[in-house]
Design a protein around this motif. Structure first.
Motif, PDB file in Angstrom:
ATOM      1  N   VAL A  59     -28.733  69.085  49.257  1.00 41.64           N
ATOM      2  CA  VAL A  59     -29.211  67.839  49.872  1.00 41.64           C
ATOM      3  C   VAL A  59     -28.880  67.831  51.373  1.00 41.64           C
ATOM      4  N   ASN A  60     -27.698  68.367  51.714  1.00 45.75           N
ATOM      5  CA  ASN A  60     -27.320  68.424  53.140  1.00 45.75           C
ATOM      6  C   ASN A  60     -28.213  69.366  53.944  1.00 45.75           C
ATOM      7  N   GLN A  61     -28.952  70.225  53.241  1.00 45.74           N
ATOM      8  CA  GLN A  61     -29.828  71.169  53.951  1.00 45.74           C
ATOM      9  C   GLN A  61     -31.282  70.704  53.997  1.00 45.74           C
ATOM     10  N   THR A  62     -31.559  69.506  53.494  1.00 47.12           N
ATOM     11  CA  THR A  62     -32.971  69.120  53.403  1.00 47.12           C
ATOM     12  C   THR A  62     -33.540  68.650  54.745  1.00 47.12           C
ATOM     13  N   PHE A  63     -34.830  68.835  54.909  1.00 40.07           N
ATOM     14  CA  PHE A  63     -35.598  68.222  56.002  1.00 40.07           C
ATOM     15  C   PHE A  63     -36.087  66.890  55.451  1.00 40.07           C
ATOM     16  N   SER A  64     -35.234  65.853  55.505  1.00 37.77           N
ATOM     17  CA  SER A  64     -35.585  64.596  54.861  1.00 37.77           C
ATOM     18  C   SER A  64     -35.745  63.485  55.897  1.00 37.77           C
ATOM     19  N   PHE A  65     -36.472  62.475  55.525  1.00 37.00           N
ATOM     20  CA  PHE A  65     -36.690  61.338  56.419  1.00 37.00           C
ATOM     21  C   PHE A  65     -37.155  60.125  55.607  1.00 37.00           C
ATOM     22  N   THR A  66     -37.117  58.965  56.247  1.00 40.55           N
ATOM     23  CA  THR A  66     -37.619  57.758  55.597  1.00 40.55           C
ATOM     24  C   THR A  66     -39.076  57.602  56.007  1.00 40.55           C
ATOM     25  N   ARG A  68     -43.035  55.824  56.214  1.00 42.76           N
ATOM     26  CA  ARG A  68     -43.445  54.515  56.741  1.00 42.76           C
ATOM     27  C   ARG A  68     -43.364  53.418  55.705  1.00 42.76           C
ATOM     28  N   GLY A  69     -43.259  53.816  54.415  1.00 44.54           N
ATOM     29  CA  GLY A  69     -43.119  52.824  53.352  1.00 44.54           C
ATOM     30  C   GLY A  69     -41.655  52.579  52.996  1.00 44.54           C
ATOM     31  N   GLY A  70     -40.748  53.177  53.762  1.00 45.13           N
ATOM     32  CA  GLY A  70     -39.321  52.948  53.537  1.00 45.13           C
ATOM     33  C   GLY A  70     -38.714  53.815  52.444  1.00 45.13           C
ATOM     34  N   ARG A  71     -39.472  54.823  51.977  1.00 45.25           N
ATOM     35  CA  ARG A  71     -38.943  55.700  50.918  1.00 45.25           C
ATOM     36  C   ARG A  71     -38.212  56.893  51.530  1.00 45.25           C
ATOM     37  N   ASP A  72     -37.060  57.287  50.915  1.00 46.54           N
ATOM     38  CA  ASP A  72     -36.368  58.509  51.352  1.00 46.54           C
ATOM     39  C   ASP A  72     -37.074  59.700  50.732  1.00 46.54           C
ATOM     40  N   VAL A  73     -37.725  60.507  51.575  1.00 47.37           N
ATOM     41  CA  VAL A  73     -38.488  61.655  51.070  1.00 47.37           C
ATOM     42  C   VAL A  73     -37.992  62.919  51.752  1.00 47.37           C
ATOM     43  N   THR A  74     -38.386  64.056  51.192  1.00 42.79           N
ATOM     44  CA  THR A  74     -37.966  65.329  51.792  1.00 42.79           C
ATOM     45  C   THR A  74     -39.016  66.408  51.562  1.00 42.79           C
ATOM     46  N   LEU A  75     -39.094  67.326  52.514  1.00 42.39           N
ATOM     47  CA  LEU A  75     -39.841  68.548  52.257  1.00 42.39           C
ATOM     48  C   LEU A  75     -39.083  69.253  51.140  1.00 42.39           C
ATOM     49  N   ILE A  76     -39.769  69.817  50.156  1.00 40.10           N
ATOM     50  CA  ILE A  76     -39.046  70.349  48.986  1.00 40.10           C
ATOM     51  C   ILE A  76     -38.131  71.517  49.402  1.00 40.10           C
ATOM     52  N   PRO A  77     -36.831  71.455  49.021  1.00 40.11           N
ATOM     53  CA  PRO A  77     -35.918  72.559  49.331  1.00 40.11           C
ATOM     54  C   PRO A  77     -35.918  73.615  48.230  1.00 40.11           C
ATOM     55  N   GLU A  78     -36.535  73.297  47.091  1.00 39.58           N
ATOM     56  CA  GLU A  78     -36.642  74.214  45.951  1.00 39.58           C
ATOM     57  C   GLU A  78     -37.748  73.675  45.049  1.00 39.58           C
ATOM     58  N   ALA A  79     -38.160  74.492  44.058  1.00 39.67           N
ATOM     59  CA  ALA A  79     -39.309  74.115  43.234  1.00 39.67           C
ATOM     60  C   ALA A  79     -38.919  73.548  41.878  1.00 39.67           C
TER      61      ALA A  79
END
Ligand code: HAM
Length: 423
Positions: A59-66, A68-79
Protein backbone atom coordinates in the motif's frame (compact mmCIF):
# COMPACT_ATOMS: atom_id res chain seq x y z
CA UNK A 1 11.33 24.30 -19.98
CA UNK A 2 11.73 21.00 -21.85
CA UNK A 3 9.38 18.22 -20.81
CA UNK A 4 10.96 14.86 -19.99
CA UNK A 5 9.91 11.39 -18.88
CA UNK A 6 8.86 10.34 -15.36
CA UNK A 7 11.51 8.45 -13.36
CA UNK A 8 11.09 4.67 -13.29
CA UNK A 9 8.96 4.48 -16.47
CA UNK A 10 10.08 2.98 -19.77
CA UNK A 11 9.50 3.70 -23.46
CA UNK A 12 9.53 0.85 -25.95
CA UNK A 13 10.56 1.39 -29.60
CA UNK A 14 9.48 -0.96 -32.42
CA UNK A 15 12.68 -3.07 -32.44
CA UNK A 16 12.18 -3.69 -28.72
CA UNK A 17 8.40 -4.22 -29.01
CA UNK A 18 8.84 -6.90 -31.69
CA UNK A 19 10.98 -9.03 -29.38
CA UNK A 20 8.81 -8.19 -26.37
CA UNK A 21 5.66 -9.32 -28.23
CA UNK A 22 7.25 -12.55 -29.37
CA UNK A 23 8.33 -13.34 -25.78
CA UNK A 24 4.97 -12.35 -24.27
CA UNK A 25 3.23 -14.53 -26.87
CA UNK A 26 5.32 -17.54 -25.86
CA UNK A 27 4.35 -16.95 -22.21
CA UNK A 28 0.63 -16.63 -22.94
CA UNK A 29 0.51 -19.56 -25.34
CA UNK A 30 2.19 -21.80 -22.73
CA UNK A 31 -0.55 -20.84 -20.23
CA UNK A 32 -3.19 -21.48 -22.91
CA UNK A 33 -1.68 -24.91 -23.57
CA UNK A 34 -2.34 -25.63 -19.88
CA UNK A 35 -6.00 -24.60 -20.37
CA UNK A 36 -5.71 -21.15 -18.75
CA UNK A 37 -7.98 -18.46 -20.20
CA UNK A 38 -7.22 -14.76 -20.42
CA UNK A 39 -9.04 -12.14 -18.36
CA UNK A 40 -8.58 -8.38 -18.05
CA UNK A 41 -9.67 -5.69 -15.57
CA UNK A 42 -9.33 -1.93 -15.00
CA UNK A 43 -6.02 -0.24 -14.26
CA UNK A 44 -7.68 1.73 -11.47
CA UNK A 45 -9.21 0.06 -8.38
CA UNK A 46 -10.34 1.08 -4.88
CA UNK A 47 -7.37 1.38 -2.51
CA UNK A 48 -9.24 -0.67 0.13
CA UNK A 49 -8.70 -3.75 -2.04
CA UNK A 50 -5.03 -3.69 -1.04
CA UNK A 51 -5.33 -2.10 2.43
CA UNK A 52 -6.99 -5.11 3.98
CA UNK A 53 -5.15 -8.15 2.62
CA UNK A 54 -2.07 -7.23 0.58
CA UNK A 55 -0.27 -5.51 3.47
CA UNK A 56 1.13 -2.09 4.31
CA UNK A 57 4.40 -2.54 2.35
CA UNK A 58 2.51 -2.72 -0.93
CA UNK A 59 0.00 0.00 0.00
CA UNK A 60 2.91 2.35 0.77
CA UNK A 61 4.15 1.78 -2.79
CA UNK A 62 0.89 2.59 -4.55
CA UNK A 63 0.26 5.45 -6.98
CA UNK A 64 -2.96 6.36 -5.18
CA UNK A 65 -5.12 9.46 -5.04
CA UNK A 66 -8.59 10.68 -4.14
CA UNK A 67 -10.69 10.94 -7.30
CA UNK A 68 -13.16 13.73 -8.09
CA UNK A 69 -15.90 11.71 -6.40
CA UNK A 70 -13.93 11.54 -3.15
CA UNK A 71 -13.01 7.86 -3.50
CA UNK A 72 -9.52 6.59 -2.54
CA UNK A 73 -8.34 4.86 -5.71
CA UNK A 74 -5.04 3.53 -6.99
CA UNK A 75 -3.32 2.37 -10.12
CA UNK A 76 -3.22 -1.40 -9.57
CA UNK A 77 0.05 -2.47 -7.84
CA UNK A 78 -0.72 -6.16 -8.53
CA UNK A 79 -3.37 -8.24 -10.30
CA UNK A 80 -4.45 -10.74 -7.66
CA UNK A 81 -7.21 -8.77 -5.85
CA UNK A 82 -8.78 -7.70 -9.20
CA UNK A 83 -8.67 -11.32 -10.41
CA UNK A 84 -10.44 -12.48 -7.25
CA UNK A 85 -13.00 -9.68 -7.60
CA UNK A 86 -13.88 -10.98 -11.08
CA UNK A 87 -14.03 -14.53 -9.73
CA UNK A 88 -16.40 -13.77 -6.85
CA UNK A 89 -18.86 -11.89 -9.05
CA UNK A 90 -19.39 -14.94 -11.28
CA UNK A 91 -20.84 -17.80 -9.22
CA UNK A 92 -22.00 -19.59 -12.40
CA UNK A 93 -18.54 -20.60 -13.63
CA UNK A 94 -17.72 -24.31 -13.29
CA UNK A 95 -14.71 -24.92 -11.07
CA UNK A 96 -11.80 -25.40 -11.09
CA UNK A 97 -11.13 -22.14 -12.89
CA UNK A 98 -7.83 -21.43 -14.63
CA UNK A 99 -7.19 -17.80 -15.55
CA UNK A 100 -4.28 -15.70 -16.73
CA UNK A 101 -3.82 -11.98 -17.29
CA UNK A 102 -1.05 -9.69 -18.51
CA UNK A 103 -1.68 -6.18 -17.16
CA UNK A 104 0.66 -3.30 -16.51
CA UNK A 105 1.04 -2.70 -12.76
CA UNK A 106 2.48 0.28 -10.88
CA UNK A 107 4.59 0.42 -7.72
CA UNK A 108 6.42 3.44 -6.33
CA UNK A 109 9.69 1.57 -5.70
CA UNK A 110 13.23 2.88 -6.02
CA UNK A 111 14.10 2.16 -9.69
CA UNK A 112 17.05 -0.24 -9.98
CA UNK A 113 18.20 -3.18 -12.08
CA UNK A 114 15.06 -5.27 -12.77
CA UNK A 115 12.75 -2.92 -10.87
CA UNK A 116 10.67 -0.10 -12.35
CA UNK A 117 7.66 1.94 -11.27
CA UNK A 118 5.61 0.46 -14.11
CA UNK A 119 5.98 -3.08 -15.39
CA UNK A 120 4.10 -5.75 -17.28
CA UNK A 121 3.11 -8.62 -15.05
CA UNK A 122 2.04 -12.01 -16.33
CA UNK A 123 -0.34 -13.69 -13.82
CA UNK A 124 -1.71 -17.24 -13.68
CA UNK A 125 -4.12 -18.49 -11.03
CA UNK A 126 -6.02 -21.71 -10.35
CA UNK A 127 -9.23 -21.47 -8.28
CA UNK A 128 -11.49 -23.98 -6.58
CA UNK A 129 -9.09 -26.72 -5.44
CA UNK A 130 -6.89 -26.89 -2.37
CA UNK A 131 -4.56 -29.81 -3.09
CA UNK A 132 -0.97 -30.80 -3.76
CA UNK A 133 -1.90 -31.40 -7.41
CA UNK A 134 -3.15 -27.82 -7.79
CA UNK A 135 -0.05 -26.40 -6.04
CA UNK A 136 2.22 -28.53 -8.24
CA UNK A 137 0.39 -27.56 -11.44
CA UNK A 138 0.90 -23.87 -10.78
CA UNK A 139 4.59 -24.23 -9.91
CA UNK A 140 4.86 -26.54 -12.93
CA UNK A 141 3.31 -23.92 -15.21
CA UNK A 142 5.69 -21.27 -13.87
CA UNK A 143 8.69 -23.46 -14.62
CA UNK A 144 7.31 -24.50 -18.01
CA UNK A 145 7.03 -20.85 -19.02
CA UNK A 146 10.66 -20.20 -18.05
CA UNK A 147 11.74 -23.41 -19.84
CA UNK A 148 9.81 -22.38 -22.97
CA UNK A 149 11.74 -19.11 -23.01
CA UNK A 150 14.97 -21.16 -23.07
CA UNK A 151 15.88 -20.55 -19.43
CA UNK A 152 16.19 -24.21 -18.27
CA UNK A 153 19.23 -24.52 -16.06
CA UNK A 154 19.40 -20.75 -15.58
CA UNK A 155 16.88 -20.49 -12.73
CA UNK A 156 15.82 -22.30 -9.57
CA UNK A 157 12.54 -22.28 -7.66
CA UNK A 158 12.54 -21.92 -3.87
CA UNK A 159 9.46 -23.13 -2.03
CA UNK A 160 8.17 -22.74 1.50
CA UNK A 161 4.77 -23.04 3.16
CA UNK A 162 3.23 -20.28 5.25
CA UNK A 163 1.21 -22.71 7.37
CA UNK A 164 4.42 -24.65 8.13
CA UNK A 165 6.17 -21.41 9.08
CA UNK A 166 3.28 -20.39 11.31
CA UNK A 167 3.45 -23.78 13.04
CA UNK A 168 7.22 -23.49 13.50
CA UNK A 169 6.97 -19.96 14.92
CA UNK A 170 4.25 -20.99 17.39
CA UNK A 171 6.25 -24.08 18.37
CA UNK A 172 9.17 -21.73 19.12
CA UNK A 173 6.95 -19.49 21.28
CA UNK A 174 6.72 -16.59 18.83
CA UNK A 175 3.42 -14.79 19.44
CA UNK A 176 3.50 -11.92 16.91
CA UNK A 177 3.36 -14.09 13.78
CA UNK A 178 2.73 -11.28 11.27
CA UNK A 179 5.71 -9.24 12.42
CA UNK A 180 7.81 -12.42 12.48
CA UNK A 181 6.90 -13.03 8.81
CA UNK A 182 7.92 -9.51 7.87
CA UNK A 183 11.28 -9.97 9.67
CA UNK A 184 11.87 -13.33 7.93
CA UNK A 185 11.05 -11.64 4.61
CA UNK A 186 14.03 -9.33 5.27
CA UNK A 187 16.41 -12.22 6.19
CA UNK A 188 18.45 -12.13 2.97
CA UNK A 189 18.46 -8.31 2.81
CA UNK A 190 19.77 -7.38 6.30
CA UNK A 191 22.78 -8.46 8.41
CA UNK A 192 22.57 -11.15 11.09
CA UNK A 193 22.73 -8.69 14.02
CA UNK A 194 19.83 -6.57 12.78
CA UNK A 195 17.84 -9.76 12.15
CA UNK A 196 18.52 -10.91 15.73
CA UNK A 197 17.58 -7.49 17.12
CA UNK A 198 14.26 -7.34 15.26
CA UNK A 199 13.23 -10.71 16.73
CA UNK A 200 14.30 -9.60 20.23
CA UNK A 201 12.07 -6.54 19.83
CA UNK A 202 9.04 -8.85 19.56
CA UNK A 203 10.12 -10.76 22.68
CA UNK A 204 11.48 -13.89 21.05
CA UNK A 205 14.07 -15.76 23.18
CA UNK A 206 17.65 -16.27 21.99
CA UNK A 207 17.28 -20.04 21.74
CA UNK A 208 14.28 -19.63 19.45
CA UNK A 209 16.03 -17.02 17.31
CA UNK A 210 19.00 -19.41 16.95
CA UNK A 211 16.64 -22.15 15.79
CA UNK A 212 14.91 -19.82 13.31
CA UNK A 213 18.31 -18.71 11.95
CA UNK A 214 19.38 -22.38 11.69
CA UNK A 215 16.32 -23.15 9.54
CA UNK A 216 16.69 -20.06 7.38
CA UNK A 217 20.44 -20.37 6.85
CA UNK A 218 20.36 -22.59 3.74
CA UNK A 219 18.10 -23.86 1.01
CA UNK A 220 17.65 -27.60 1.39
CA UNK A 221 16.76 -30.65 -0.63
CA UNK A 222 13.18 -31.79 0.07
CA UNK A 223 14.64 -35.14 1.27
CA UNK A 224 16.13 -33.35 4.29
CA UNK A 225 13.05 -31.35 5.25
CA UNK A 226 11.61 -33.79 7.78
CA UNK A 227 15.01 -34.44 9.45
CA UNK A 228 15.69 -30.74 9.81
CA UNK A 229 12.29 -30.05 11.34
CA UNK A 230 12.47 -33.02 13.73
CA UNK A 231 15.79 -31.63 14.95
CA UNK A 232 14.39 -28.13 15.49
CA UNK A 233 10.81 -28.44 16.70
CA UNK A 234 9.59 -29.29 20.18
CA UNK A 235 6.65 -31.14 18.62
CA UNK A 236 6.99 -32.41 15.04
CA UNK A 237 3.91 -34.63 14.95
CA UNK A 238 1.44 -31.76 14.64
CA UNK A 239 2.93 -30.76 11.27
CA UNK A 240 3.50 -34.23 9.83
CA UNK A 241 0.46 -34.26 7.48
CA UNK A 242 1.39 -30.89 6.03
CA UNK A 243 4.98 -31.99 5.43
CA UNK A 244 3.75 -35.13 3.67
CA UNK A 245 1.63 -32.95 1.37
CA UNK A 246 4.67 -30.79 0.56
CA UNK A 247 6.80 -33.84 -0.18
CA UNK A 248 4.11 -35.07 -2.57
CA UNK A 249 3.90 -31.60 -4.18
CA UNK A 250 7.65 -31.72 -4.90
CA UNK A 251 7.28 -35.21 -6.41
CA UNK A 252 4.55 -34.00 -8.79
CA UNK A 253 6.53 -30.87 -9.77
CA UNK A 254 9.25 -33.21 -11.03
CA UNK A 255 6.87 -34.30 -13.79
CA UNK A 256 6.78 -30.72 -15.08
CA UNK A 257 10.43 -29.70 -15.01
CA UNK A 258 14.01 -30.83 -14.47
CA UNK A 259 14.93 -27.51 -12.88
CA UNK A 260 16.27 -27.15 -9.34
CA UNK A 261 13.44 -26.98 -6.83
CA UNK A 262 14.58 -26.26 -3.25
CA UNK A 263 12.90 -26.01 0.09
CA UNK A 264 13.73 -22.57 1.50
CA UNK A 265 12.42 -21.46 4.91
CA UNK A 266 13.38 -17.86 4.15
CA UNK A 267 10.70 -17.52 1.43
CA UNK A 268 7.61 -16.10 3.13
CA UNK A 269 6.66 -13.42 0.54
CA UNK A 270 5.97 -9.76 1.22
CA UNK A 271 2.22 -9.91 0.54
CA UNK A 272 0.07 -10.78 3.56
CA UNK A 273 -2.69 -12.87 1.96
CA UNK A 274 -0.76 -16.13 1.45
CA UNK A 275 -1.98 -19.10 3.51
CA UNK A 276 -0.13 -22.18 2.17
CA UNK A 277 2.66 -22.90 -0.29
CA UNK A 278 4.75 -19.84 -1.25
CA UNK A 279 7.45 -19.80 -3.91
CA UNK A 280 9.88 -17.60 -5.82
CA UNK A 281 12.19 -18.18 -8.76
CA UNK A 282 15.69 -16.72 -8.91
CA UNK A 283 18.56 -16.82 -11.39
CA UNK A 284 20.89 -19.61 -10.28
CA UNK A 285 23.78 -17.17 -9.78
CA UNK A 286 21.65 -15.21 -7.32
CA UNK A 287 22.57 -11.90 -8.93
CA UNK A 288 19.11 -10.59 -9.78
CA UNK A 289 15.88 -9.84 -7.96
CA UNK A 290 13.08 -12.46 -8.02
CA UNK A 291 12.00 -13.58 -11.50
CA UNK A 292 8.55 -14.57 -10.27
CA UNK A 293 6.64 -15.12 -7.07
CA UNK A 294 3.40 -16.68 -5.93
CA UNK A 295 1.60 -18.98 -3.58
CA UNK A 296 -1.68 -20.21 -2.17
CA UNK A 297 -4.15 -17.64 -0.84
CA UNK A 298 -7.36 -19.32 0.29
CA UNK A 299 -9.18 -16.43 1.90
CA UNK A 300 -8.62 -13.38 -0.28
CA UNK A 301 -12.10 -14.06 -1.73
CA UNK A 302 -13.66 -13.03 1.62
CA UNK A 303 -12.82 -9.43 0.66
CA UNK A 304 -15.63 -9.63 -1.89
CA UNK A 305 -17.96 -12.44 -0.76
CA UNK A 306 -18.79 -14.75 2.16
CA UNK A 307 -17.33 -17.77 0.43
CA UNK A 308 -13.71 -18.85 0.89
CA UNK A 309 -12.48 -19.95 -2.54
CA UNK A 310 -9.22 -21.92 -2.62
CA UNK A 311 -6.68 -20.17 -4.85
CA UNK A 312 -3.08 -20.58 -5.93
CA UNK A 313 -1.12 -18.60 -8.49
CA UNK A 314 1.96 -16.60 -9.38
CA UNK A 315 3.16 -13.57 -11.30
CA UNK A 316 6.19 -12.97 -13.52
CA UNK A 317 7.42 -9.43 -14.12
CA UNK A 318 8.85 -8.56 -17.53
CA UNK A 319 11.89 -6.70 -16.18
CA UNK A 320 13.99 -9.49 -14.65
CA UNK A 321 12.97 -11.83 -17.48
CA UNK A 322 14.35 -9.29 -19.97
CA UNK A 323 17.67 -9.02 -18.08
CA UNK A 324 17.98 -12.79 -17.84
CA UNK A 325 17.15 -13.40 -21.50
CA UNK A 326 19.62 -10.71 -22.59
CA UNK A 327 22.39 -12.19 -20.41
CA UNK A 328 21.81 -15.57 -22.05
CA UNK A 329 21.52 -14.22 -25.62
CA UNK A 330 17.86 -15.24 -25.73
CA UNK A 331 16.28 -11.78 -26.15
CA UNK A 332 15.19 -12.66 -29.70
CA UNK A 333 12.13 -12.51 -31.91
CA UNK A 334 11.31 -16.16 -32.51
CA UNK A 335 8.22 -15.56 -34.59
CA UNK A 336 9.70 -13.67 -37.51
CA UNK A 337 7.52 -13.50 -40.62
CA UNK A 338 9.00 -13.13 -44.09
CA UNK A 339 8.71 -9.52 -45.25
CA UNK A 340 8.46 -7.98 -48.73
CA UNK A 341 9.10 -4.35 -49.66
CA UNK A 342 7.45 -3.46 -52.94
CA UNK A 343 9.17 -0.76 -55.03
CA UNK A 344 7.53 0.86 -58.01
CA UNK A 345 9.13 2.66 -60.94
CA UNK A 346 5.80 3.79 -62.36
CA UNK A 347 3.08 6.02 -60.95
CA UNK A 348 0.65 3.15 -61.23
CA UNK A 349 0.13 1.59 -57.81
CA UNK A 350 -2.73 -0.78 -58.74
CA UNK A 351 -0.42 -3.75 -59.28
CA UNK A 352 1.87 -3.13 -56.22
CA UNK A 353 -1.15 -2.73 -53.92
CA UNK A 354 -2.71 -5.95 -55.27
CA UNK A 355 0.58 -7.84 -54.74
CA UNK A 356 0.90 -6.50 -51.18
CA UNK A 357 -2.64 -7.58 -50.30
CA UNK A 358 -2.12 -11.05 -51.79
CA UNK A 359 1.07 -11.47 -49.73
CA UNK A 360 -0.71 -10.31 -46.55
CA UNK A 361 -3.47 -12.83 -47.22
CA UNK A 362 -0.72 -15.47 -46.93
CA UNK A 363 0.03 -14.08 -43.42
CA UNK A 364 3.31 -12.46 -44.46
CA UNK A 365 4.44 -8.85 -44.21
CA UNK A 366 4.19 -6.55 -47.24
CA UNK A 367 4.73 -2.79 -47.65
CA UNK A 368 4.40 -0.63 -50.73
CA UNK A 369 6.87 2.21 -51.25
CA UNK A 370 4.56 5.13 -52.01
CA UNK A 371 7.20 7.87 -52.18
CA UNK A 372 7.76 8.09 -55.93
CA UNK A 373 11.50 8.28 -55.19
CA UNK A 374 14.32 7.06 -57.40
CA UNK A 375 14.49 3.24 -57.48
CA UNK A 376 17.89 3.20 -55.73
CA UNK A 377 16.43 5.07 -52.73
CA UNK A 378 13.48 2.68 -52.60
CA UNK A 379 15.73 -0.40 -52.69
CA UNK A 380 17.79 1.12 -49.88
CA UNK A 381 14.65 1.23 -47.71
CA UNK A 382 14.02 -2.41 -48.68
CA UNK A 383 17.24 -3.44 -46.93
CA UNK A 384 15.31 -3.62 -43.62
CA UNK A 385 13.15 -6.40 -45.12
CA UNK A 386 13.79 -9.90 -46.49
CA UNK A 387 12.89 -9.20 -50.13
CA UNK A 388 12.50 -6.24 -52.45
CA UNK A 389 9.93 -6.63 -55.20
CA UNK A 390 10.40 -4.22 -58.09
CA UNK A 391 7.49 -3.36 -60.37
CA UNK A 392 8.05 -1.42 -63.60
CA UNK A 393 6.25 -1.16 -66.96
CA UNK A 394 7.63 -4.54 -68.13
CA UNK A 395 6.43 -6.37 -65.02
CA UNK A 396 2.94 -4.82 -65.35
CA UNK A 397 2.81 -5.83 -69.04
CA UNK A 398 4.02 -9.43 -68.46
CA UNK A 399 2.21 -10.10 -65.18
CA UNK A 400 5.56 -10.77 -63.56
CA UNK A 401 7.63 -9.45 -60.66
CA UNK A 402 11.33 -8.79 -60.17
CA UNK A 403 12.32 -10.06 -56.75
CA UNK A 404 15.61 -9.41 -54.94
CA UNK A 405 16.76 -11.36 -51.89
CA UNK A 406 18.12 -8.61 -49.63
CA UNK A 407 20.33 -11.06 -47.80
CA UNK A 408 22.44 -12.28 -50.76
CA UNK A 409 21.39 -9.76 -53.47
CA UNK A 410 20.22 -12.55 -55.81
CA UNK A 411 17.66 -11.18 -58.23
CA UNK A 412 15.25 -12.77 -60.71
CA UNK A 413 12.14 -11.95 -62.71
CA UNK A 414 9.35 -14.53 -62.43
CA UNK A 415 5.68 -14.84 -63.34
CA UNK A 416 3.40 -13.47 -60.61
CA UNK A 417 1.36 -16.73 -60.43
CA UNK A 418 4.55 -18.70 -59.91
CA UNK A 419 5.60 -16.33 -57.10
CA UNK A 420 2.25 -16.59 -55.33
CA UNK A 421 2.32 -20.40 -55.60
CA UNK A 422 5.69 -20.39 -53.83
CA UNK A 423 4.39 -18.54 -50.73
P1 HAM B 1 5.11 -10.09 -6.31
O1 HAM B 1 6.18 -10.98 -5.80
O2 HAM B 1 4.88 -8.82 -5.58
O3 HAM B 1 3.78 -10.97 -6.37
O4 HAM B 1 5.41 -9.74 -7.82
C1 HAM B 1 5.60 -10.78 -8.76
C2 HAM B 1 6.76 -10.47 -9.71
O5 HAM B 1 6.56 -9.20 -10.30
C3 HAM B 1 8.12 -10.33 -9.03
O6 HAM B 1 8.73 -11.58 -8.82
C4 HAM B 1 8.87 -9.51 -10.06
O7 HAM B 1 9.29 -10.31 -11.16
C5 HAM B 1 7.79 -8.58 -10.58
N1 HAM B 1 7.86 -7.26 -9.94
C6 HAM B 1 7.35 -6.87 -8.76
N2 HAM B 1 7.60 -5.58 -8.53
C7 HAM B 1 8.30 -5.11 -9.60
C8 HAM B 1 8.86 -3.85 -10.00
N3 HAM B 1 8.75 -2.77 -9.23
N4 HAM B 1 9.49 -3.75 -11.19
C9 HAM B 1 9.60 -4.84 -11.99
N5 HAM B 1 9.10 -6.05 -11.69
C10 HAM B 1 8.46 -6.20 -10.50
C11 HAM B 1 2.56 -10.48 -6.74
O8 HAM B 1 2.39 -9.41 -7.26
C12 HAM B 1 1.43 -11.47 -6.52
N6 HAM B 1 0.18 -10.77 -6.81
C13 HAM B 1 1.64 -12.68 -7.38
C14 HAM B 1 0.54 -13.70 -7.28
C15 HAM B 1 -0.36 -14.05 -8.25
N7 HAM B 1 0.26 -14.43 -6.21
C16 HAM B 1 -0.76 -15.22 -6.49
N8 HAM B 1 -1.16 -14.98 -7.71
Amino acid sequence: MKIGKIKGFRDHYPEDMEIRNSIFNRMTSTAENFGYKRIDFPSLELLDMYRLKSGSELVNQTFSFTDRGGRDVTLIPEATPSTVRLLTSRKDLPRPIRWYSFPKVWRYEEPQEGRFREHYQFNSDLFGIDSQEADAEVVGLASKILDTLGLSGVYEININDRSVMEYILKDLDVSDINTAFSIIDKYRKIDKNSFFKLFKEIDVGEKSIDKITYLLSEKINIKNLEKKLRKTLNNYDGIEDRINRIKRTFEIINYYTDSNINYDFSVVRGLSYYTGIVFEAFDIQGELRAILGGGRYNNLSTLFSDEEIPAVGFAIGDAVIELLLKRNNLWLNNSLKTSYYICSTTNNYDYPVKIANDIRNKNKIALVDITNRKLSAQVKSASLYNYAIVIGDNEIKDNSITIKNMNNSEQKTIKYVQFMDSL
